[in-house]
Design a protein around this motif. Structure first.
Motif, PDB file in Angstrom:
ATOM      1  N   ALA A  44      -1.605  -2.300  -1.304  1.00  9.82           N
ATOM      2  CA  ALA A  44      -2.671  -1.321  -1.083  1.00  9.82           C
ATOM      3  C   ALA A  44      -3.386  -1.564   0.242  1.00  9.82           C
ATOM      4  O   ALA A  44      -3.710  -0.617   0.974  1.00  9.82           O
ATOM      5  CB  ALA A  44      -3.666  -1.383  -2.240  1.00  9.82           C
ATOM      6  N   TYR A  45      -3.631  -2.808   0.578  1.00  4.76           N
ATOM      7  CA  TYR A  45      -4.354  -3.142   1.809  1.00  4.76           C
ATOM      8  C   TYR A  45      -3.634  -2.598   3.042  1.00  4.76           C
ATOM      9  O   TYR A  45      -4.254  -2.032   3.948  1.00  4.76           O
ATOM     10  CB  TYR A  45      -4.515  -4.655   1.914  1.00  4.76           C
ATOM     11  CG  TYR A  45      -5.183  -5.113   3.186  1.00  4.76           C
ATOM     12  CD1 TYR A  45      -6.561  -5.085   3.322  1.00  4.76           C
ATOM     13  CD2 TYR A  45      -4.424  -5.579   4.264  1.00  4.76           C
ATOM     14  CE1 TYR A  45      -7.186  -5.495   4.498  1.00  4.76           C
ATOM     15  CE2 TYR A  45      -5.023  -5.984   5.438  1.00  4.76           C
ATOM     16  CZ  TYR A  45      -6.409  -5.944   5.547  1.00  4.76           C
ATOM     17  OH  TYR A  45      -7.008  -6.340   6.722  1.00  4.76           O
ATOM     18  N   GLY A  71      -1.365  -0.198   3.029  1.00  6.13           N
ATOM     19  CA  GLY A  71      -0.906   1.173   2.870  1.00  6.13           C
ATOM     20  C   GLY A  71       0.591   1.274   2.671  1.00  6.13           C
ATOM     21  O   GLY A  71       1.205   2.303   2.965  1.00  6.13           O
ATOM     22  N   ASP A  72       1.202   0.194   2.158  1.00  6.45           N
ATOM     23  CA  ASP A  72       2.633   0.158   1.906  1.00  6.45           C
ATOM     24  C   ASP A  72       2.926   0.681   0.499  1.00  6.45           C
ATOM     25  O   ASP A  72       2.039   1.033  -0.263  1.00  6.45           O
ATOM     26  CB  ASP A  72       3.145  -1.276   2.031  1.00  6.45           C
ATOM     27  CG  ASP A  72       3.023  -1.836   3.441  1.00  6.45           C
ATOM     28  OD1 ASP A  72       2.991  -1.033   4.399  1.00  6.45           O
ATOM     29  OD2 ASP A  72       2.962  -3.077   3.584  1.00  6.45           O
ATOM     30  N   TYR A  95      -3.197  -0.822  -8.038  1.00  9.11           N
ATOM     31  CA  TYR A  95      -2.682  -0.491  -6.705  1.00  9.11           C
ATOM     32  C   TYR A  95      -3.220   0.856  -6.231  1.00  9.11           C
ATOM     33  O   TYR A  95      -3.676   0.976  -5.082  1.00  9.11           O
ATOM     34  CB  TYR A  95      -1.156  -0.474  -6.741  1.00  9.11           C
ATOM     35  CG  TYR A  95      -0.512   0.251  -5.582  1.00  9.11           C
ATOM     36  CD1 TYR A  95      -0.617  -0.230  -4.282  1.00  9.11           C
ATOM     37  CD2 TYR A  95       0.198   1.442  -5.802  1.00  9.11           C
ATOM     38  CE1 TYR A  95      -0.025   0.448  -3.222  1.00  9.11           C
ATOM     39  CE2 TYR A  95       0.793   2.115  -4.751  1.00  9.11           C
ATOM     40  CZ  TYR A  95       0.676   1.622  -3.461  1.00  9.11           C
ATOM     41  OH  TYR A  95       1.249   2.304  -2.416  1.00  9.11           O
ATOM     42  N   ARG A  96      -3.204   1.854  -7.090  1.00 12.69           N
ATOM     43  CA  ARG A  96      -3.687   3.181  -6.689  1.00 12.69           C
ATOM     44  C   ARG A  96      -5.171   3.143  -6.321  1.00 12.69           C
ATOM     45  O   ARG A  96      -5.593   3.727  -5.304  1.00 12.69           O
ATOM     46  CB  ARG A  96      -3.458   4.183  -7.823  1.00 12.69           C
ATOM     47  CG  ARG A  96      -2.000   4.539  -8.071  1.00 12.69           C
ATOM     48  CD  ARG A  96      -1.894   5.677  -9.071  1.00 12.69           C
ATOM     49  NE  ARG A  96      -0.530   6.012  -9.439  1.00 12.69           N
ATOM     50  CZ  ARG A  96       0.281   6.780  -8.724  1.00 12.69           C
ATOM     51  NH1 ARG A  96      -0.134   7.278  -7.561  1.00 12.69           N
ATOM     52  NH2 ARG A  96       1.500   7.057  -9.150  1.00 12.69           N
ATOM     53  N   ARG A 116      -6.958   0.600  -5.267  1.00  9.62           N
ATOM     54  CA  ARG A 116      -7.184  -0.164  -4.046  1.00  9.62           C
ATOM     55  C   ARG A 116      -6.610   0.555  -2.823  1.00  9.62           C
ATOM     56  O   ARG A 116      -7.141   0.433  -1.721  1.00  9.62           O
ATOM     57  CB  ARG A 116      -6.577  -1.557  -4.194  1.00  9.62           C
ATOM     58  CG  ARG A 116      -7.205  -2.371  -5.318  1.00  9.62           C
ATOM     59  CD  ARG A 116      -8.684  -2.584  -5.115  1.00  9.62           C
ATOM     60  NE  ARG A 116      -8.937  -3.443  -3.964  1.00  9.62           N
ATOM     61  CZ  ARG A 116     -10.132  -3.692  -3.446  1.00  9.62           C
ATOM     62  NH1 ARG A 116     -11.204  -3.085  -3.943  1.00  9.62           N
ATOM     63  NH2 ARG A 116     -10.265  -4.492  -2.411  1.00  9.62           N
ATOM     64  N   TYR A 117      -5.530   1.290  -2.985  1.00 10.02           N
ATOM     65  CA  TYR A 117      -4.974   2.118  -1.908  1.00 10.02           C
ATOM     66  C   TYR A 117      -6.040   3.104  -1.425  1.00 10.02           C
ATOM     67  O   TYR A 117      -6.254   3.269  -0.219  1.00 10.02           O
ATOM     68  CB  TYR A 117      -3.748   2.848  -2.443  1.00 10.02           C
ATOM     69  CG  TYR A 117      -2.980   3.685  -1.447  1.00 10.02           C
ATOM     70  CD1 TYR A 117      -1.872   3.166  -0.779  1.00 10.02           C
ATOM     71  CD2 TYR A 117      -3.318   5.017  -1.200  1.00 10.02           C
ATOM     72  CE1 TYR A 117      -1.135   3.934   0.112  1.00 10.02           C
ATOM     73  CE2 TYR A 117      -2.593   5.789  -0.305  1.00 10.02           C
ATOM     74  CZ  TYR A 117      -1.509   5.254   0.342  1.00 10.02           C
ATOM     75  OH  TYR A 117      -0.783   6.027   1.225  1.00 10.02           O
ATOM     76  N   GLU A 118      -6.700   3.747  -2.345  1.00  9.85           N
ATOM     77  CA  GLU A 118      -7.777   4.676  -1.971  1.00  9.85           C
ATOM     78  C   GLU A 118      -8.954   3.924  -1.363  1.00  9.85           C
ATOM     79  O   GLU A 118      -9.542   4.362  -0.361  1.00  9.85           O
ATOM     80  CB  GLU A 118      -8.226   5.461  -3.199  1.00  9.85           C
ATOM     81  CG  GLU A 118      -9.326   6.470  -2.911  1.00  9.85           C
ATOM     82  CD  GLU A 118      -9.594   7.395  -4.070  1.00  9.85           C
ATOM     83  OE1 GLU A 118     -10.793   7.643  -4.346  1.00  9.85           O
ATOM     84  OE2 GLU A 118      -8.634   7.881  -4.709  1.00  9.85           O
ATOM     85  N   HIS A 170      -8.965   1.298   0.402  1.00  6.32           N
ATOM     86  CA  HIS A 170      -8.671   0.879   1.778  1.00  6.32           C
ATOM     87  C   HIS A 170      -8.477   2.058   2.727  1.00  6.32           C
ATOM     88  O   HIS A 170      -8.134   1.854   3.902  1.00  6.32           O
ATOM     89  CB  HIS A 170      -7.442  -0.032   1.799  1.00  6.32           C
ATOM     90  CG  HIS A 170      -7.685  -1.380   1.182  1.00  6.32           C
ATOM     91  ND1 HIS A 170      -8.613  -2.275   1.689  1.00  6.32           N
ATOM     92  CD2 HIS A 170      -7.136  -1.981   0.081  1.00  6.32           C
ATOM     93  CE1 HIS A 170      -8.617  -3.376   0.941  1.00  6.32           C
ATOM     94  NE2 HIS A 170      -7.733  -3.219  -0.038  1.00  6.32           N
ATOM     95  N   HIS A 182      -6.338   4.794   2.724  1.00  9.95           N
ATOM     96  CA  HIS A 182      -5.018   5.327   3.070  1.00  9.95           C
ATOM     97  C   HIS A 182      -4.749   6.703   2.472  1.00  9.95           C
ATOM     98  O   HIS A 182      -3.739   7.328   2.795  1.00  9.95           O
ATOM     99  CB  HIS A 182      -3.922   4.361   2.616  1.00  9.95           C
ATOM    100  CG  HIS A 182      -4.044   2.999   3.218  1.00  9.95           C
ATOM    101  ND1 HIS A 182      -3.930   2.764   4.579  1.00  9.95           N
ATOM    102  CD2 HIS A 182      -4.298   1.793   2.648  1.00  9.95           C
ATOM    103  CE1 HIS A 182      -4.091   1.473   4.818  1.00  9.95           C
ATOM    104  NE2 HIS A 182      -4.321   0.861   3.670  1.00  9.95           N
ATOM    105  N   ALA A 212      -0.853   7.385  -3.391  1.00  9.02           N
ATOM    106  CA  ALA A 212      -0.243   6.072  -3.189  1.00  9.02           C
ATOM    107  C   ALA A 212       1.258   6.142  -3.480  1.00  9.02           C
ATOM    108  O   ALA A 212       1.715   6.926  -4.310  1.00  9.02           O
ATOM    109  CB  ALA A 212      -0.915   5.042  -4.094  1.00  9.02           C
TER     110      ALA A 212
END
Length: 359
Positions: A191-192, A194-195, A216-217, A219-221, A223, A225, A231
């Motif tokens: 997530a950090y 954006g992978d 993951y979803r 934390r993706y938001e 950060h 991305h 995600a």
């Protein structure tokens, strides 16, 4: 939506005959399976990385480079590249070289593997698995994006004014998936940056992976991305098909019962109820795979394991025919129709290059 297959490259005796392929035969069969995957219209072939018997794929980029020369459209990936025990410099250079040879048809999945002795074999300490994964990827990320790198960390000698060669094709690094079956730290890492996050949920119940993917979803938001539902998620699966479901169960049962990772545990029926394993007709595979979206949300890549546990090559190629002719077209149509317009497809070299030009 990308569909493909992944192989762990095990050399396992066929329980119905007692005969095991040689290492050479198994390696050549993996190539044949990749070629057949492209022929039937799949998008992705991925190989694991193992350094112990009974597995043979110790050098994934060597195999994928050979497959690249024999295919034209197939995306070549790994189902594990060991970020903990491989030198990030070597990963950077090997996959950039593969990018050039394959005209960009390359991505990779980073993981820590499931074989504890691999750590001391490559001079590392398994107790440092998570810190190794985090530090090594940070270096890999920089090596692909900076022409000259100065680096000092805990786990390798420093770098001064270092340039990895060749540089990524078109200045665009391969897309990275972070694979994990248990570690929230890896979901956070994906997530950090954006992978992509790949949950190979073939062994454990869905509830465990729902928690990882939701983390993951979120934390993706967090950060920045994109929204949580944008995600990039990949999922595993394991199928065995015959046109008649009773025939599929009868034929696959000895392979399940004697498989190195299944034998001695829950019955075939119990395991199929608790995990994504589907043994039955093409329609049953379609119906069960469609439930993945209900459990995990819209996702971008679906990979199936089909060549495990000593199955003969002929049988595996028959599985690919069924996937390509009867399963994937229905899954693609139904999943693409349900995916909202703002949810992206899986990144490719072409889309990443276009994004780099725009920015």
């Amino acid at each position: 939506m990308q569909f493909g297959i992944f192989t762990v490259g095990d050399v396992t005796p066929d329980p119905t005959t007692g005969v095991a392929p040689s290492e050479a035969e198994r390696i050549k069969s993996m190539v044949a399976i990749a070629e057949k995957a492209e022929e039937v219209g799949l998008e992705v072939f991925a190989t694991g990385e193992h350094h112990n018997p009974p597995f043979v794929p110790s050098s994934p980029t060597t195999m994928l480079g050979y497959v690249a020369a024999r295919t034209r459209r197939l995306i070549l990936s790994t189902s594990t590249t060991l970020i903990t025990t491989n030198d990030p410099v070597k990963i950077a250079e090997d996959f950039a070289m593969l990018q050039h040879l394959a005209d960009g048809r390359v991505d990779l999945m980073l993981g820590r593997g499931n074989t504890a002795p691999v750590y001391p074999w490559f001079g590392q300490d398994i107790r440092q698995g998570i810190p190794l994964a985090i530090e090594n990827y940070h270096l890999l990320y920089r090596l692909w994006r900076e022409d000259v790198v100065d680096w000092e960390g805990r786990f390798r000698t420093p770098l001064q004014g270092f340039t990895s060669t060749p540089r990524p094709l078109d200045g665009v690094p391969p897309f990275v998936w972070h694979g994990s079956i248990r570690s929230p730290e890896i979901a956070e890492q994906a997530a950090y940056y954006g992978d992509g996050f790949f949950a190979n949920h073939i062994f454990w119940p869905k509830e465990h992976f729902q928690r990882l993917i939701e983390l993951y979803r979120q934390r993706y938001e967090h950060h920045g991305h994109g929204t949580a539902d944008q995600a990039v998620v990949g999922l595993g699966g394991h199928v065995f098909m015959r046109r008649n479901s009773q025939d599929a169960v009868r034929e696959f049962r000895p392979y399940f019962d004697h498989a190195p990772v299944y034998g001695g545990g829950p019955s075939l029926e119990e395991f199929a109820e608790q995990t994504p394993l589907t043994v039955g007709s093409p329609r049953q595979v379609i119906d069960k795979t469609l439930t993945f979206r209900e459990h995990f949300g819209d996702y971008q890549r679906q990979l199936f394991l089909i060549d495990h546990a000593g199955l003969p090559l002929k049988t595996v190629l028959e599985q690919l025919d069924l996937l390509g002719e009867e399963v994937i077209p229905v899954l693609r149509r139904e999943l693409d129709a349900k995916r909202p317009a703002h949810v992206p497809e899986a990144p490719t070299h072409e889309t990443l290059r276009a994004e780099a030009v725009r920015s």
